[in-house]
Design a protein around this motif. Structure first.
Motif, short mmCIF file in Angstrom:
data_model
loop_
_atom_site.label_atom_id
_atom_site.label_comp_id
_atom_site.label_asym_id
_atom_site.label_seq_id
_atom_site.Cartn_x
_atom_site.Cartn_y
_atom_site.Cartn_z
N LYS A 29 10.67 12.23 15.44
CA LYS A 29 10.68 11.79 16.25
C LYS A 29 8.63 11.11 16.39
N GLY A 30 8.71 11.40 15.39
CA GLY A 30 6.76 10.24 15.10
C GLY A 30 7.42 8.67 15.37
N ARG A 31 6.76 8.01 15.11
CA ARG A 31 6.00 6.98 15.16
C ARG A 31 6.96 5.75 14.02
N GLN A 32 7.59 4.78 14.30
CA GLN A 32 8.36 4.13 12.79
C GLN A 32 7.63 3.30 12.73
N TRP A 33 6.77 3.49 11.70
CA TRP A 33 6.24 2.21 11.25
C TRP A 33 6.71 1.16 10.25
N LEU A 34 7.86 1.45 9.84
CA LEU A 34 8.42 0.53 8.91
C LEU A 34 9.68 0.16 9.30
N LYS A 35 10.30 -0.83 9.13
CA LYS A 35 11.31 -1.12 10.35
C LYS A 35 12.59 -0.77 9.69
N ARG A 36 13.62 -1.39 9.73
CA ARG A 36 15.05 -1.15 9.18
C ARG A 36 15.09 -1.29 7.91
N LYS A 37 15.31 -3.31 8.37
CA LYS A 37 14.79 -3.44 7.13
C LYS A 37 13.80 -3.57 5.86
N GLN A 38 12.35 -3.36 6.55
CA GLN A 38 12.14 -2.89 5.03
C GLN A 38 12.19 -1.44 4.68
N ARG A 39 12.90 -0.86 5.37
CA ARG A 39 12.76 0.38 4.06
C ARG A 39 13.98 0.24 3.39
N GLN A 40 15.38 -0.67 3.55
CA GLN A 40 16.31 -1.00 3.31
C GLN A 40 15.87 -1.56 2.00
N ALA A 41 14.19 -2.52 2.05
CA ALA A 41 14.67 -3.52 1.30
C ALA A 41 13.41 -2.38 -0.09
N LEU A 42 12.81 -2.08 0.57
CA LEU A 42 11.83 -1.16 -0.16
C LEU A 42 12.81 -0.15 -1.12
N LEU A 43 14.00 0.90 -0.44
CA LEU A 43 15.15 1.20 -1.35
C LEU A 43 15.99 1.01 -2.11
N ARG A 44 15.87 -0.59 -2.13
CA ARG A 44 16.79 -1.65 -2.89
C ARG A 44 15.76 -1.78 -4.20
#
Length: 222
Positions: A29-44
């Motif tokens: 429930k904390g602040r999301q400082w990474l957007k979803r597209k950024q997270r997916q790009a990082l994991l790819r």
């Protein structure tokens, strides 16, 4: 993507699913400082790197960037909280390139084929064969012996991993030494000795040797 027929027209519904790695990340429930597209790009990018350690760091950063706490991520990934904090700090300082394994630039490996061959040759003997005053090898003693032979000095942990890769195990020496002969040869030899005892000349004595009697210091031995 799926197709449904509701009356006459053909309607196409696009269903977007999270990748499997996103499902494994803990939610917070904390602040999301990474957007979803950024997270997916990082994991790819982590998958393409081919390094499991880099992938774990990217997973930790993506989970914290999603709003989860470092403690919750560490509990979900079964690692130390300090490892998650370190991964997040490295990403904030140098982005995803800072999450790579830093051991890639360590240079040439210390344990090469030549090192392994020398180690196998040393293990074929005992420390007493090479001038050491003990009957069995230890990892520390192996490091000293190989360094004395002109090889690079390695740590005790590196020596342990090298021994494990060679199939050598650290265990106590056997108190007895078994006969290396096969069973049929050993039985035939025992039969010959018994035959000599029964049918041998009477003027030749037969001596039975069961074990070596070494007097202890308490018995006055030297």
């Amino acid at each position: 993507m799926r197709e449904e027929r509701a009356g006459a027209p053909l309607v196409r519904l696009c269903v977007r699913r999270r990748p499997e790695s996103e499902k494994a990340l803990p939610e917070g429930k904390g602040r999301q400082w990474l957007k979803r597209k950024q997270r997916q790009a990082l994991l790819r990018w982590a998958v393409r790197s081919g390094c499991p350690l880099t992938y774990r760091r990217c997973m930790a950063v993506a989970a914290v960037g999603r709003g989860a706490s470092c403690h919750a991520v560490a509990r979900a990934m079964e690692c130390a909280t300090s490892a998650v904090v370190s991964a997040v700090r490295r990403y904030q300082e140098g982005e995803r390139q800072a999450l790579r394994d830093r051991r890639e630039s360590n240079g040439r490996r210390k344990v090469d084929n030549r090192f392994r061959e020398r180690l196998v040759r040393v293990l074929e003997g005992t420390p007493e064969d090479w001038g050491w005053c003990r009957p069995t090898w230890t990892r520390e003693l192996l490091c000293q012996e190989l360094a004395r032979r002109g090889l690079v000095r390695v740590s005790v942990a590196t020596m342990g991993r090298t021994l494990a890769s060679l199939g050598a195990r650290l265990k106590a020496a056997k108190p007895i030494v078994e006969c290396p002969w096969p069973g049929w040869r050993r039985r035939r030899r025992l039969h010959e000795l018994k035959w000599l005892e029964v049918y041998g000349p009477s003027r030749e004595p037969v001596l039975h040797v069961d074990e070596v009697d070494i007097p202890s210091p308490s018995q006055g031995g030297t």
